[in-house]
Design an enzyme around this catalytic site. Structure first.
Site, short mmCIF file in Angstrom:
data_model
loop_
_atom_site.label_atom_id
_atom_site.label_comp_id
_atom_site.label_asym_id
_atom_site.label_seq_id
_atom_site.Cartn_x
_atom_site.Cartn_y
_atom_site.Cartn_z
N LYS A 166 39.11 56.92 45.30
CA LYS A 166 38.02 55.93 45.44
C LYS A 166 38.66 54.58 45.74
O LYS A 166 39.06 53.86 44.83
CB LYS A 166 37.25 55.88 44.11
CG LYS A 166 35.76 55.56 44.16
CD LYS A 166 35.34 54.36 44.94
CE LYS A 166 35.26 53.09 44.15
NZ LYS A 166 35.24 51.89 44.98
N GLY A 218 43.52 47.43 39.55
CA GLY A 218 42.46 46.47 39.85
C GLY A 218 42.42 45.41 38.77
O GLY A 218 43.42 45.13 38.11
N SER A 219 41.24 44.87 38.57
CA SER A 219 41.12 43.76 37.62
C SER A 219 41.21 44.26 36.18
O SER A 219 40.89 45.42 35.88
CB SER A 219 39.78 43.06 37.82
OG SER A 219 38.73 43.95 37.51
N GLY A 252 39.43 47.58 34.53
CA GLY A 252 40.36 48.55 33.95
C GLY A 252 40.05 48.82 32.48
O GLY A 252 39.97 49.98 32.05
N GLU A 312 46.87 49.56 36.03
CA GLU A 312 47.70 48.41 36.40
C GLU A 312 46.72 47.29 36.70
O GLU A 312 45.93 47.39 37.63
CB GLU A 312 48.51 48.80 37.65
CG GLU A 312 49.69 47.95 37.91
CD GLU A 312 50.62 47.91 36.71
OE1 GLU A 312 51.08 48.97 36.27
OE2 GLU A 312 50.87 46.79 36.21
N CYS A 348 49.59 41.55 43.02
CA CYS A 348 49.59 41.54 41.55
C CYS A 348 50.88 40.90 41.05
O CYS A 348 50.92 40.36 39.95
CB CYS A 348 49.41 42.92 40.96
SG CYS A 348 49.44 44.25 42.12
N GLU A 377 44.14 34.82 36.07
CA GLU A 377 44.64 35.21 37.38
C GLU A 377 43.71 34.66 38.46
O GLU A 377 42.50 34.81 38.39
CB GLU A 377 44.69 36.74 37.47
CG GLU A 377 45.33 37.23 38.75
CD GLU A 377 45.53 38.73 38.77
OE1 GLU A 377 44.58 39.47 38.46
OE2 GLU A 377 46.66 39.17 39.09
#
Ligand code: ADP
Length: 492
Positions: free
Chosen positions: A174, A227-228, A232, A249, A283, A384
């Site tokens: 996905k 992802g964020s 996550g 991650e 990242c 971030e």
């Protein structure tokens, strides 16, 4: 006009949802790349079921034979390297040089994983008992969901799909809805490499609908997510009651620490590369520069000069250094953080706004931005941003620099600039990050070396390198008693 569709059980399929989303070039919004037919929950379910049905056969295929398919995919990627690179630049916005680098990284990872198929060794362990034999076998989980972001549209999928498949799992992939072209090309390549139908399925759809349906499906036994942090951790909590394995991650706030005895030119260049390269959308991007007071004025002056020297533009123009933010939402997030930085009292030294004129008006460009005198409590030091924004934070000495560098909920990457071996090793000991660099940018990594973070950045086993199969396999422990007699000794 290209239409992007999900790939289920060996074919591209229409969506029952009737919902679509455009795929737009972020450097030039008049360039519409195609339309995504967004998968409904129905297609997401079918993708999981097709992976479930294919699992027995794929698991029974010997690992080195599975590796042959993966090796073939690496060769096909090599043949289509330019096409893949151009696709990434067109839909994600990074420069063509950065895109080529990403594709090469993906090829390297896939090649490495093909080799790992011949090294799926277990252990033999001497038993306490006579005429007994103990050993371990690595086995796949079953259906694995690989959920990926847009910022590395080929490398991240490659470093999840390849080890998942080599280990004998079947996959529901996905990708982010912003990068369907690259995901489609990668799926086509794995299909052309001969994977049996159902072994790899692609679902192009929203996270909240198609993504949610995939992770909620009882047949999904493991989820590898990048992802964020917000998404996550939400996924992690959502699937915890089912005991689903999760590897995630997530965010980063990567610091460089610049010490008095550094090579200043190297520190400035590497920090600029880490902060502004790939538009700060990595990242591992550098977002904080922690600089010792006595050299901070010189550092700041030089980094501002360097930030102003970058040429913004479309990634397919060979003169471009920095491409756009990936979409309007991301652009607005970056601009919002710039406002927050100003309001919190940081000193804006350069950049700070949407870049316009000179062919930039139809794209989501932000000027490379440097803030000075950022303090630990400010949001631009803690959250971030994912854009070309650098926060310079001044420190009295080494100890205070480490305190600042480690004052983050995240811990992905970091770097130190010094020519003193003692400082270098102290930094390596004390820094709280999963990866660290010495006298080089916070970014970059190699296909055969583990990748991942600590603290709120990472969950589960490290991806890539010698650890790449850890997440995708279960260990089966086997005891064989060949005495042919009832056991006499005590074995607890
Ligand atoms: P990014 O900003 O990097 O896209 P996100 O965390 O929003 O980070 O998205 C990462 C991936 O997770 C995307 O493929 C997205 O569609 C997917 N995703 C988002 N929400 C969910 C969800 N509830 N369930 C499953 N996948 C999701």
């Amino acid at each position: 006009m290209t239409t992007f569709r999900s790939f289920i059980n060996g074919s591209f399929v229409d969506s029952a949802s009737g919902k679509t989303a455009p795929n737009i070039n972020p450097a030039n919004t008049t360039d519409v790349i195609g339309t995504i037919e967004l998968a409904s929950r129905e297609e997401a379910r079918r993708a999981v079921e097709s992976a479930y049905d294919a699992f027995r056969g794929w698991k029974a295929t010997p690992a080195p034979a599975r590796g042959k398919f993966i090796g073939r995919a690496a060769r096909l990627m090599e043949d289509r390297k330019e096409e893949l690179s151009a696709a990434i630049t067109r839909e994600e916005g990074k420069t063509i040089g950065e895109a080529r680098g990403e594709v090469q990284r993906a090829i390297n990872v896939v090649e490495f994983c093909a080799g790992e198929s011949r090294r799926m060794n277990g252990e033999t362990i001497p038993s306490e008992l006579p005429a007994n034999f103990a050993y371990t076998i690595k086995e796949p989980h079953g259906v694995v969901a690989c959920i990926t972001p847009w910022n590395f549209p080929i490398a991240i999928p490659a470093w999840k799909l390849a080890p998942a498949l080599v280990a004998g799992n079947t996959v529901v992939f996905k990708p982010a809805t912003l990068t369907p072209l690259t995901a489609t090309l990668l799926t086509e390549i794995f299909n052309e490499a001969g994977l049996p139908a159902g072994v790899l399925n692609l679902v192009l759809g929203s996270g909240s609908e198609a993504g949610d349906e995939i992770v909620s499906h009882p047949a999904v036994k493991a989820i590898s997510f990048t992802g964020s942090t917000e998404t996550g951790l939400k996924l992690y909590t959502q699937v915890a009651p089912r005991g689903v394995k999760v590897q995630a991650e997530m965010g980063g706030k990567n610091p460089v620490v610049v010490l008095e005895d550094c090579d200043m030119a190297l520190a400035v260049e590497s920090t600029a590369q880490g902060a502004f390269g790939s538009t700060g959308q990595r990242c591992t991007a550098t977002s904080r520069a922690v600089v010792i007071n006595s050299i901070a004025d010189e550092f700041v002056e030089k980094i501002v000069t360097r930030a102003k020297s970058f040429r913004l533009g479309a990634g397919d123009d060979s003169k471009t250094d920095i491409g756009p933010s990936v979409d309007e939402g991301q652009l607005n997030t970056v601009l919002k953080y710039i406002d927050v930085g100003r309001e919190d009292g940081a000193e804006l030294l350069c950049g700070g706004k949407k870049a316009e004129g000179d062919g930039l008006d139809n794209g989501f460009f932000v000027e490379p931005t440097v803030f000075d005198r950022v303090t630990r409590d400010m949001r631009i030091a803690r959250e971030e941003i994912f854009g070309p924004v650098l926060a310079v934070m001044r420190a009295r000495d080494f100890d205070e620099a480490m305190l600042i560098a480690n004052d983050s909920e995240y811990g992905l990457s970091s770097s130190v600039f010094t020519n003193d071996a003692n400082s270098m090793y102290r930094f390596i000991d004390e820094i709280e990050s999963g990866m660290t660099h010495v006298n080089s940018p916070t970014t970059g990594g190699e296909a055969h070396i583990p990748f991942g973070g600590v603290k709120n950045t990472g969950l589960g086993a490290r991806e890539q390198g010698s650890t790449s199969l850890d997440f995708y396999t279960e260990l089966k422990v086997v005891y064989v008693d060949y005495t042919g007699r009832k056991r006499e000794g005590n074995l607890y």
